[in-house]
Design a protein around this motif. Structure first.
Motif, PDB file in Angstrom:
ATOM      1  N   ILE A 101      16.044  -3.841   6.280  1.00  0.00           N
ATOM      2  CA  ILE A 101      15.198  -3.037   5.407  1.00  0.00           C
ATOM      3  C   ILE A 101      16.055  -1.908   4.842  1.00  0.00           C
ATOM      4  CG2 ILE A 101      13.168  -1.544   5.269  1.00  0.00           C
ATOM      5  CD1 ILE A 101      12.069  -3.091   7.739  1.00  0.00           C
ATOM      6  N   VAL A 102      16.127  -1.832   3.516  1.00  0.00           N
ATOM      7  CA  VAL A 102      16.845  -0.751   2.845  1.00  0.00           C
ATOM      8  C   VAL A 102      15.842   0.359   2.584  1.00  0.00           C
ATOM      9  CG1 VAL A 102      18.171  -0.074   0.808  1.00  0.00           C
ATOM     10  CG2 VAL A 102      18.463  -2.369   1.781  1.00  0.00           C
ATOM     11  N   ILE A 103      16.121   1.565   3.129  1.00  0.00           N
ATOM     12  CA  ILE A 103      15.172   2.676   3.000  1.00  0.00           C
ATOM     13  C   ILE A 103      15.723   3.822   2.170  1.00  0.00           C
ATOM     14  CG2 ILE A 103      14.066   2.158   5.186  1.00  0.00           C
ATOM     15  CD1 ILE A 103      15.478   4.761   6.245  1.00  0.00           C
ATOM     16  N   GLY A 104      16.798   3.646   1.476  1.00  0.00           N
ATOM     17  CA  GLY A 104      17.498   4.731   0.808  1.00  0.00           C
ATOM     18  C   GLY A 104      16.693   5.821   0.154  1.00  0.00           C
ATOM     19  N   GLU A 120      13.671  -6.448  15.326  1.00  0.00           N
ATOM     20  CA  GLU A 120      15.038  -6.949  15.150  1.00  0.00           C
ATOM     21  C   GLU A 120      15.644  -6.528  13.823  1.00  0.00           C
ATOM     22  OE1 GLU A 120      16.580  -8.503  17.691  1.00  0.00           O
ATOM     23  OE2 GLU A 120      14.732  -8.117  18.797  1.00  0.00           O
ATOM     24  N   ALA A 121      14.839  -5.944  12.944  1.00  0.00           N
ATOM     25  CA  ALA A 121      15.327  -5.575  11.612  1.00  0.00           C
ATOM     26  C   ALA A 121      16.350  -4.440  11.697  1.00  0.00           C
ATOM     27  CB  ALA A 121      14.162  -5.156  10.718  1.00  0.00           C
ATOM     28  N   ARG A 122      17.379  -4.565  10.907  1.00  0.00           N
ATOM     29  CA  ARG A 122      18.361  -3.489  10.774  1.00  0.00           C
ATOM     30  C   ARG A 122      17.932  -2.620   9.603  1.00  0.00           C
ATOM     31  NH1 ARG A 122      23.257  -4.314  13.732  1.00  0.00           N
ATOM     32  NH2 ARG A 122      23.179  -6.349  14.688  1.00  0.00           N
ATOM     33  N   VAL A 123      18.061  -1.318   9.765  1.00  0.00           N
ATOM     34  CA  VAL A 123      17.666  -0.383   8.724  1.00  0.00           C
ATOM     35  C   VAL A 123      18.932   0.148   8.050  1.00  0.00           C
ATOM     36  CG1 VAL A 123      16.511   1.802   8.233  1.00  0.00           C
ATOM     37  CG2 VAL A 123      15.548   0.228   9.922  1.00  0.00           C
ATOM     38  N   VAL A 124      18.972   0.042   6.722  1.00  0.00           N
ATOM     39  CA  VAL A 124      20.086   0.529   5.920  1.00  0.00           C
ATOM     40  C   VAL A 124      19.574   1.711   5.115  1.00  0.00           C
ATOM     41  CG1 VAL A 124      21.756  -0.053   4.115  1.00  0.00           C
ATOM     42  CG2 VAL A 124      21.002  -1.814   5.742  1.00  0.00           C
ATOM     43  N   TYR A 125      20.188   2.873   5.292  1.00  0.00           N
ATOM     44  CA  TYR A 125      19.740   4.089   4.620  1.00  0.00           C
ATOM     45  C   TYR A 125      20.786   4.480   3.585  1.00  0.00           C
ATOM     46  CZ  TYR A 125      17.637   8.815   4.351  1.00  0.00           C
ATOM     47  OH  TYR A 125      17.028   9.978   3.947  1.00  0.00           O
ATOM     48  N   LEU A 126      20.480   4.276   2.305  1.00  0.00           N
ATOM     49  CA  LEU A 126      21.383   4.664   1.232  1.00  0.00           C
ATOM     50  C   LEU A 126      21.151   6.133   0.893  1.00  0.00           C
ATOM     51  CD1 LEU A 126      21.092   1.646  -1.225  1.00  0.00           C
ATOM     52  CD2 LEU A 126      22.808   2.054   0.538  1.00  0.00           C
ATOM     53  N   VAL A 127      22.238   6.866   0.741  1.00  0.00           N
ATOM     54  CA  VAL A 127      22.146   8.280   0.388  1.00  0.00           C
ATOM     55  C   VAL A 127      23.079   8.566  -0.787  1.00  0.00           C
ATOM     56  CG1 VAL A 127      21.499   9.000   2.715  1.00  0.00           C
ATOM     57  CG2 VAL A 127      23.899   8.980   2.072  1.00  0.00           C
ATOM     58  N   ARG A 128      22.927   9.730  -1.333  1.00  0.00           N
ATOM     59  CA  ARG A 128      23.730  10.207  -2.457  1.00  0.00           C
ATOM     60  C   ARG A 128      23.976  11.689  -2.206  1.00  0.00           C
ATOM     61  NH1 ARG A 128      21.455   9.872  -8.665  1.00  0.00           N
ATOM     62  NH2 ARG A 128      23.244  10.834  -9.681  1.00  0.00           N
ATOM     63  N   HIS A 129      24.993  12.240  -2.826  1.00  0.00           N
ATOM     64  CA  HIS A 129      25.234  13.668  -2.663  1.00  0.00           C
ATOM     65  C   HIS A 129      23.907  14.393  -2.877  1.00  0.00           C
ATOM     66  CE1 HIS A 129      26.467  17.753  -3.472  1.00  0.00           C
ATOM     67  NE2 HIS A 129      27.638  17.465  -2.913  1.00  0.00           N
ATOM     68  N   TYR A 158      18.653  14.285   4.565  1.00  0.00           N
ATOM     69  CA  TYR A 158      18.804  12.960   5.164  1.00  0.00           C
ATOM     70  C   TYR A 158      18.769  12.961   6.679  1.00  0.00           C
ATOM     71  CZ  TYR A 158      20.564  12.293   0.405  1.00  0.00           C
ATOM     72  OH  TYR A 158      20.709  12.291  -0.956  1.00  0.00           O
ATOM     73  N   ALA A 159      19.340  13.962   7.302  1.00  0.00           N
ATOM     74  CA  ALA A 159      19.393  14.009   8.766  1.00  0.00           C
ATOM     75  C   ALA A 159      17.996  14.022   9.373  1.00  0.00           C
ATOM     76  CB  ALA A 159      20.195  15.215   9.236  1.00  0.00           C
ATOM     77  N   THR A 160      17.056  14.654   8.703  1.00  0.00           N
ATOM     78  CA  THR A 160      15.674  14.699   9.202  1.00  0.00           C
ATOM     79  C   THR A 160      15.114  13.288   9.335  1.00  0.00           C
ATOM     80  OG1 THR A 160      15.351  16.827   8.114  1.00  0.00           O
ATOM     81  CG2 THR A 160      13.369  15.627   8.731  1.00  0.00           C
ATOM     82  N   VAL A 161      15.305  12.486   8.307  1.00  0.00           N
ATOM     83  CA  VAL A 161      14.807  11.110   8.318  1.00  0.00           C
ATOM     84  C   VAL A 161      15.602  10.262   9.312  1.00  0.00           C
ATOM     85  CG1 VAL A 161      14.497   9.029   6.920  1.00  0.00           C
ATOM     86  CG2 VAL A 161      13.900  11.272   5.985  1.00  0.00           C
ATOM     87  N   LEU A 162      16.914  10.433   9.339  1.00  0.00           N
ATOM     88  CA  LEU A 162      17.727   9.672  10.291  1.00  0.00           C
ATOM     89  C   LEU A 162      17.316   9.963  11.728  1.00  0.00           C
ATOM     90  CD1 LEU A 162      21.280   9.865   8.711  1.00  0.00           C
ATOM     91  CD2 LEU A 162      19.902   7.820   9.084  1.00  0.00           C
ATOM     92  N   ASP A 163      17.043  11.204  12.028  1.00  0.00           N
ATOM     93  CA  ASP A 163      16.590  11.556  13.386  1.00  0.00           C
ATOM     94  C   ASP A 163      15.306  10.826  13.743  1.00  0.00           C
ATOM     95  OD1 ASP A 163      18.754  13.227  13.761  1.00  0.00           O
ATOM     96  OD2 ASP A 163      17.615  15.083  13.391  1.00  0.00           O
ATOM     97  N   VAL A 164      14.364  10.810  12.820  1.00  0.00           N
ATOM     98  CA  VAL A 164      13.079  10.145  13.066  1.00  0.00           C
ATOM     99  C   VAL A 164      13.278   8.642  13.272  1.00  0.00           C
ATOM    100  CG1 VAL A 164      10.863   9.534  12.004  1.00  0.00           C
ATOM    101  CG2 VAL A 164      11.712  11.868  11.857  1.00  0.00           C
ATOM    102  N   VAL A 196      12.077   2.660  -0.983  1.00  0.00           N
ATOM    103  CA  VAL A 196      12.546   4.039  -0.865  1.00  0.00           C
ATOM    104  C   VAL A 196      11.485   4.956  -0.272  1.00  0.00           C
ATOM    105  CG1 VAL A 196      14.232   3.846  -2.715  1.00  0.00           C
ATOM    106  CG2 VAL A 196      11.962   4.673  -3.251  1.00  0.00           C
ATOM    107  N   SER A 197      10.219   4.603  -0.411  1.00  0.00           N
ATOM    108  CA  SER A 197       9.153   5.456   0.126  1.00  0.00           C
ATOM    109  C   SER A 197       9.243   5.611   1.643  1.00  0.00           C
ATOM    110  CB  SER A 197       7.781   4.885  -0.243  1.00  0.00           C
ATOM    111  OG  SER A 197       7.620   4.891  -1.637  1.00  0.00           O
ATOM    112  N   TYR A 198       9.882   4.671   2.312  1.00  0.00           N
ATOM    113  CA  TYR A 198      10.009   4.755   3.764  1.00  0.00           C
ATOM    114  C   TYR A 198      10.838   5.960   4.188  1.00  0.00           C
ATOM    115  CZ  TYR A 198       8.463  -0.167   3.872  1.00  0.00           C
ATOM    116  OH  TYR A 198       7.769  -1.341   3.731  1.00  0.00           O
ATOM    117  N   ALA A 199      11.702   6.459   3.300  1.00  0.00           N
ATOM    118  CA  ALA A 199      12.571   7.585   3.630  1.00  0.00           C
ATOM    119  C   ALA A 199      11.939   8.934   3.301  1.00  0.00           C
ATOM    120  CB  ALA A 199      13.906   7.446   2.897  1.00  0.00           C
ATOM    121  N   ALA A 200      10.698   8.945   2.862  1.00  0.00           N
ATOM    122  CA  ALA A 200      10.017  10.222   2.612  1.00  0.00           C
ATOM    123  C   ALA A 200       9.756  10.901   3.949  1.00  0.00           C
ATOM    124  CB  ALA A 200       8.715   9.990   1.859  1.00  0.00           C
ATOM    125  N   PRO A 201      10.148  12.150   4.104  1.00  0.00           N
ATOM    126  CA  PRO A 201      10.005  12.822   5.404  1.00  0.00           C
ATOM    127  C   PRO A 201       8.587  12.827   5.969  1.00  0.00           C
ATOM    128  CG  PRO A 201      11.378  14.134   3.945  1.00  0.00           C
ATOM    129  CD  PRO A 201      10.809  13.020   3.111  1.00  0.00           C
TER     130      PRO A 201
END
Length: 158
Positions: A18-21, A100-109, A147-153, A79-84
């Motif tokens: 799942i791409v959550i960028g 079993e799904a791997r989560v891929v989080y795309l970020v940008r500056h 991004y760190a907030t979402v990654l922590d969750v 992308v809505s999955y990455a909303a805090p």
């Protein structure tokens, strides 16, 4: 009033990734690249949002979004999955229904992403305030770049 969230049937296909960028971080380009790759089989819609808490944000039932397994990896991009404000609910549902799904989080500056998000909203008539008024701590533009907030969750669940 929104209807309750409908979990998948036990025999429904599940995503392998799942791409959550973050919004405006290249998720559309990545989805096109993955859609065209011979080793992947993506959901029928780019952003099915099937794990979101608000059912009105998705217009179709769970059934039929993920293709039947055919040897290729199954994936989606929402992308809505990455909303805090929804990340905890989404991550919990992914952990329960697609463990079993791997989560891929795309970020940008973060600053460039915030500028692009504002411009995107402004050009679509969704925002009329100048960027210096909206790019302030606590605004939705800035929160989506923390991004760190979402990654922590997500790290707590998946």
């Amino acid at each position: 009033m929104p209807e309750p969230w409908i979990p998948p049937a036990p025999d429904s296909p599940r995503p392998d990734f799942i791409v959550i960028g973050a919004m405006r971080a290249g998720t559309s380009a990545r989805w096109i690249w993955l859609r065209d790759h011979p080793g992947t089989n993506l959901s029928t819609a780019k952003e099915p949002n099937l794990f979101l808490p608000e059912i009105e944000m998705r217009s179709y039932p769970w059934a039929g979004f993920y293709p039947e397994p055919d040897g290729r990896v199954i994936g989606e991009s929402s992308v809505s999955y990455a909303a805090p404000d929804v990340a905890g609910t989404v991550a919990g549902r992914i952990a329960e229904h697609a463990p079993e799904a791997r989560v891929v989080y795309l970020v940008r500056h973060p600053v460039e992403r915030t500028r692009s998000h504002h411009r995107h909203s402004y050009l679509r008539g969704l925002e009329r305030r100048p960027s210096d008024e909206v790019a302030v701590p606590g605004s939705s533009y800035v929160e989506r770049s923390r991004y760190a907030t979402v990654l922590d969750v997500f790290g707590e669940h998946v």
